[in-house]
Design an enzyme around this catalytic site. Structure first.
Site, PDB file in Angstrom:
ATOM      1  N   ARG A 121       0.810  -1.233   0.000  1.00  0.00           N
ATOM      2  CA  ARG A 121       0.000   0.000   0.000  1.00  0.00           C
ATOM      3  C   ARG A 121       0.840   1.279   0.000  1.00  0.00           C
ATOM      4  NH1 ARG A 121      -2.794  -2.978   3.890  1.00  0.00           N
ATOM      5  NH2 ARG A 121      -4.584  -4.066   3.020  1.00  0.00           N
ATOM      6  N   LYS A 143       3.969  11.820 -10.304  1.00  0.00           N
ATOM      7  CA  LYS A 143       3.193  10.985 -11.230  1.00  0.00           C
ATOM      8  C   LYS A 143       3.967   9.702 -11.518  1.00  0.00           C
ATOM      9  CE  LYS A 143       0.743  14.533 -13.893  1.00  0.00           C
ATOM     10  NZ  LYS A 143       0.670  15.161 -15.218  1.00  0.00           N
ATOM     11  N   GLU A 185      12.188  20.690 -23.006  1.00  0.00           N
ATOM     12  CA  GLU A 185      11.385  20.962 -21.799  1.00  0.00           C
ATOM     13  C   GLU A 185      11.952  22.161 -21.026  1.00  0.00           C
ATOM     14  OE1 GLU A 185       8.665  19.193 -21.457  1.00  0.00           O
ATOM     15  OE2 GLU A 185       9.074  17.334 -22.563  1.00  0.00           O
ATOM     16  N   LYS A 227       9.269  23.901 -12.170  1.00  0.00           N
ATOM     17  CA  LYS A 227       8.312  22.788 -12.120  1.00  0.00           C
ATOM     18  C   LYS A 227       7.771  22.609 -10.702  1.00  0.00           C
ATOM     19  CE  LYS A 227       6.505  18.508 -13.257  1.00  0.00           C
ATOM     20  NZ  LYS A 227       6.382  17.325 -14.065  1.00  0.00           N
ATOM     21  N   GLU A 237      -4.863  25.926  -8.502  1.00  0.00           N
ATOM     22  CA  GLU A 237      -5.072  26.663  -9.740  1.00  0.00           C
ATOM     23  C   GLU A 237      -5.164  25.750 -10.953  1.00  0.00           C
ATOM     24  OE1 GLU A 237      -2.669  30.342 -10.263  1.00  0.00           O
ATOM     25  OE2 GLU A 237      -2.037  29.870  -8.235  1.00  0.00           O
ATOM     26  N   ARG A 241      -2.305  23.968 -14.310  1.00  0.00           N
ATOM     27  CA  ARG A 241      -2.096  22.573 -14.667  1.00  0.00           C
ATOM     28  C   ARG A 241      -1.806  22.420 -16.162  1.00  0.00           C
ATOM     29  NH1 ARG A 241      -6.965  19.770 -11.756  1.00  0.00           N
ATOM     30  NH2 ARG A 241      -6.537  21.356 -10.208  1.00  0.00           N
ATOM     31  N   ASN A 245       1.859  21.992 -20.633  1.00  0.00           N
ATOM     32  CA  ASN A 245       1.512  21.372 -21.910  1.00  0.00           C
ATOM     33  C   ASN A 245       1.870  22.248 -23.102  1.00  0.00           C
ATOM     34  OD1 ASN A 245       0.571  18.817 -21.341  1.00  0.00           O
ATOM     35  ND2 ASN A 245      -1.446  19.599 -20.752  1.00  0.00           N
ATOM     36  N   HIS A 248       3.050  20.834 -26.297  1.00  0.00           N
ATOM     37  CA  HIS A 248       2.696  19.410 -26.229  1.00  0.00           C
ATOM     38  C   HIS A 248       1.390  19.091 -26.947  1.00  0.00           C
ATOM     39  CE1 HIS A 248       5.933  19.272 -23.373  1.00  0.00           C
ATOM     40  NE2 HIS A 248       5.781  17.985 -23.169  1.00  0.00           N
ATOM     41  N   HIS A 252       2.213  16.241 -29.193  1.00  0.00           N
ATOM     42  CA  HIS A 252       1.619  14.911 -29.026  1.00  0.00           C
ATOM     43  C   HIS A 252       0.962  14.428 -30.315  1.00  0.00           C
ATOM     44  CE1 HIS A 252       1.331  15.247 -24.369  1.00  0.00           C
ATOM     45  NE2 HIS A 252       2.385  14.545 -24.719  1.00  0.00           N
ATOM     46  N   HIS A 265      10.365  12.395 -28.052  1.00  0.00           N
ATOM     47  CA  HIS A 265       9.351  13.251 -27.429  1.00  0.00           C
ATOM     48  C   HIS A 265       9.792  14.722 -27.487  1.00  0.00           C
ATOM     49  CE1 HIS A 265       6.359  14.749 -24.668  1.00  0.00           C
ATOM     50  NE2 HIS A 265       7.316  15.222 -23.897  1.00  0.00           N
TER      51      HIS A 265
HETATM   52  N1  LIG Z   1       6.094  10.972 -14.360  1.00  0.00           N
HETATM   53  C1  LIG Z   1       6.115  12.071 -15.072  1.00  0.00           C
HETATM   54  O1  LIG Z   1       5.706  13.128 -14.621  1.00  0.00           O
HETATM   55  C2  LIG Z   1       6.685  12.024 -16.462  1.00  0.00           C
HETATM   56  C3  LIG Z   1       6.903  13.217 -17.160  1.00  0.00           C
HETATM   57  C4  LIG Z   1       7.473  13.158 -18.426  1.00  0.00           C
HETATM   58  C5  LIG Z   1       7.801  11.938 -18.977  1.00  0.00           C
HETATM   59  N2  LIG Z   1       7.573  10.792 -18.285  1.00  0.00           N
HETATM   60  C6  LIG Z   1       7.926   9.474 -18.863  1.00  0.00           C
HETATM   61  O2  LIG Z   1       9.340   9.414 -19.013  1.00  0.00           O
HETATM   62  C7  LIG Z   1       9.643   8.474 -20.035  1.00  0.00           C
HETATM   63  C8  LIG Z   1      10.766   8.999 -20.900  1.00  0.00           C
HETATM   64  O3  LIG Z   1      11.880   9.184 -20.069  1.00  0.00           O
HETATM   65  P1  LIG Z   1      13.329   9.597 -20.611  1.00  0.00           P
HETATM   66  O4  LIG Z   1      13.234  10.522 -21.732  1.00  0.00           O
HETATM   67  O5  LIG Z   1      14.050  10.035 -19.383  1.00  0.00           O
HETATM   68  O6  LIG Z   1      13.943   8.286 -21.207  1.00  0.00           O
HETATM   69  P2  LIG Z   1      13.970   6.737 -20.743  1.00  0.00           P
HETATM   70  O7  LIG Z   1      13.717   6.606 -19.300  1.00  0.00           O
HETATM   71  O8  LIG Z   1      13.112   6.002 -21.687  1.00  0.00           O
HETATM   72  O9  LIG Z   1      15.517   6.376 -20.992  1.00  0.00           O
HETATM   73  C9  LIG Z   1      16.036   6.424 -22.286  1.00  0.00           C
HETATM   74  C10 LIG Z   1      17.363   5.684 -22.384  1.00  0.00           C
HETATM   75  O10 LIG Z   1      18.414   6.469 -21.820  1.00  0.00           O
HETATM   76  C11 LIG Z   1      19.298   5.646 -21.090  1.00  0.00           C
HETATM   77  N3  LIG Z   1      19.940   6.475 -20.068  1.00  0.00           N
HETATM   78  C12 LIG Z   1      19.313   7.120 -19.067  1.00  0.00           C
HETATM   79  N4  LIG Z   1      20.180   7.869 -18.382  1.00  0.00           N
HETATM   80  C13 LIG Z   1      21.389   7.685 -18.947  1.00  0.00           C
HETATM   81  C14 LIG Z   1      22.677   8.219 -18.675  1.00  0.00           C
HETATM   82  N5  LIG Z   1      22.885   9.118 -17.709  1.00  0.00           N
HETATM   83  N6  LIG Z   1      23.699   7.789 -19.448  1.00  0.00           N
HETATM   84  C15 LIG Z   1      23.477   6.927 -20.464  1.00  0.00           C
HETATM   85  N7  LIG Z   1      22.278   6.412 -20.780  1.00  0.00           N
HETATM   86  C16 LIG Z   1      21.240   6.794 -20.022  1.00  0.00           C
HETATM   87  C17 LIG Z   1      18.425   4.569 -20.546  1.00  0.00           C
HETATM   88  O11 LIG Z   1      19.198   3.433 -20.238  1.00  0.00           O
HETATM   89  C18 LIG Z   1      17.441   4.351 -21.668  1.00  0.00           C
HETATM   90  O12 LIG Z   1      17.955   3.404 -22.565  1.00  0.00           O
HETATM   91  C19 LIG Z   1       8.348   8.171 -20.757  1.00  0.00           C
HETATM   92  O13 LIG Z   1       7.902   6.890 -20.391  1.00  0.00           O
HETATM   93  C20 LIG Z   1       7.388   9.222 -20.221  1.00  0.00           C
HETATM   94  O14 LIG Z   1       6.052   8.771 -20.175  1.00  0.00           O
HETATM   95  C21 LIG Z   1       7.024  10.817 -17.050  1.00  0.00           C
HETATM   96 ZN   LIG Z   2       7.163  16.600 -22.355  1.00  0.00          ZN
END
Ligand SMILES: NC(=O)c1ccc[n+]([C@@H]2O[C@H](COP(=O)([O-])OP(=O)(O)OC[C@H]3O[C@@H](n4cnc5c(N)ncnc54)[C@H](O)[C@@H]3O)[C@@H](O)[C@H]2O)c1
Ligand SMILES: [Zn+2]
Length: 360
Positions: A121, A143, A185, A227, A237, A241, A245, A248, A252, A265
């Site tokens: 939990r 998130k 970003e 952020k 507010e 939110r 975006n 985006h 998207h 992305h």
């Molecule tokens: N929770 C949230 O608020 C939120 C916000 C934006 C995006 N996301 C999510 O984040 C994801 C995308 O994340 P991302 O862009 O960070 O990429 P990712 O987590 O998909 O990683 C991409 C690649 O980079 C490699 N990598 C990471 N750090 C490294 C480093 N320091 N050196 C070498 N290689 C490295 C990883 O091994 C992986 O192969 C998506 O799934 C998206 O939905 C979540």
């Molecule tokens: Zn984004």
């Protein structure tokens, strides 16, 4: 080290930004009164690169560490991977006082965070983001999610971390394309929320591209502040939110039309920012010249601003499928000038179509 508080009452936490802060993982977790068992979740590459340093810091502070490997990238955000994490956490003897440390990009953070949100939990979570996108965006705000075959992030939970350790030195090994994508970003934050920050990014861009640690720490720290402020005010507010975006809405749609394959992305967001900036000028929301300044910094960051590789009609079609669309009019977050945003709820489809055609 830049210390950014995220003020969320009892769910509040700190983001520590700096080169080398990974060394503080153990001591900081001990200071939070966490239990002795820790699951260190990362993909094989990150475990190899930074697992030893993370483990050394944790063990040095008296923690017992189980390293749990997940697939790299989006492949980690699957139900089978999540179920494997739950089982491995049981095997490792994690209890209600234990902590999950997510070491990696946004994908690792999302699945490890959801594991922490749901195991017994909900147990403690520490984010150690290693991509620029994760450092300025995904690690902040709580998130967490996994994907389903029918779409991304369809199952998840809000689960705030107890600490975010943002070590800018870890960005040294990030592939160039991922690094530049994360800059989209960063640039977005400046455009809609902070003109002084945007100007600073303009000046520091060459140093950022050279991965200069002082520049990275300053800019990542600035984005974390921006952020964090949005996350803090998000509850009261509703307007705020939507602000993150920016770029985006069209971004998207471009990702969807190009099958999530042509662009990263961040690249799709850059194209989205360029389009939404031109749209704002077309609608008279922004003065001429505001879009060019946004495009110039995106271009300097090596990001695309022209040539979406998607037919304008298809992009507008994808926008229309968005549930927020009403009667041929679409809601957008636009930037009347650098550092400010405005919600425009009724942008005519035709204006979007013409803008996209002009950018083709
Ligand atoms: N929770 C949230 O608020 C939120 C916000 C934006 C995006 N996301 C999510 O984040 C994801 C995308 O994340 P991302 O862009 O960070 O990429 P990712 O987590 O998909 O990683 C991409 C690649 O980079 C490699 N990598 C990471 N750090 C490294 C480093 N320091 N050196 C070498 N290689 C490295 C990883 O091994 C992986 O192969 C998506 O799934 C998206 O939905 C979540
Ligand atoms: Zn984004």
């Amino acid at each position: 080290v830049i210390d950014v508080p995220v003020r969320l009452g009892p769910r509040g936490y700190r983001i520590l930004v700096g080169a080398g802060v990974l060394d503080r993982l153990g001591p900081e977790l001990a200071a939070l009164g966490a239990g002795r068992r820790v699951a260190l979740v990362a993909d094989a590459g990150l475990l190899g690169l930074h697992g030893p340093a993370a483990t050394k810091s944790l063990e040095g502070a008296g923690f017992g560490v189980a390293a749990l490997e997940v697939p790299a990238g989006e492949e980690a955000k699957r139900l089978e991977v999540l179920a494997g994490l739950w089982e491995a956490m049981l095997d490792a003897g994690l209890d209600r006082g234990s902590t999950v440390v997510a070491l990696g990009g946004g994908a690792t953070g999302d699945v490890a965070g959801f594991a922490a949100a749901t195991y017994m939990r909900g147990i403690g979570l520490v984010q150690v983001p290693t991509t620029l996108l994760a450092q300025v965006d995904a690690s902040i705000g709580g998130k967490t999610a996994i994907d389903l075959p029918r779409g991304k992030n369809l199952v998840g939970a809000f689960h705030q971390p107890r600490l975010v350790l943002t070590d800018t030195a870890l960005l040294g090994t990030l592939p160039e394309r991922d690094f530049r994508s994360g800059l989209a970003e960063v640039i977005k934050h400046g455009i809609v929320l902070d003109a002084a920050y945007f100007a600073e990014v303009e000046v520091l861009l060459p140093a950022l591209l050279a991965r200069d640690l002082a520049a990275l720490t300053r800019v990542v720290g600035g984005s974390c502040r921006i952020k964090a402020a949005v996350v803090e005010r998000d509850a009261e507010e509703a307007e705020l939110r939507a602000v993150l975006n920016y770029g985006h809405t069209i971004g998207h749609a471009i990702e969807a039309v190009t099958g999530f394959a042509r662009w990263t992305h961040g690249e799709a967001v850059a194209l989205g920012i360029a389009a939404e900036a031109r749209l704002a000028e077309r609608l008279g929301v922004a003065a001429p010249g505001v879009a060019e300044r946004q495009e110039a910094v995106l271009r300097a960051a090596g990001l695309p601003v022209r040539g979406t590789a998607a037919p304008a009609e298809a992009v507008v079609e994808a926008l229309g499928r968005d549930k927020k669309a009403r009667d041929g009019r679409l809601p957008f977050v636009l930037a009347p000038e650098i550092g400010r945003f405005r919600l425009v709820s009724d942008v005519p489809r035709a204006a979007v179509l013409e803008t996209l055609r002009a950018l083709a």
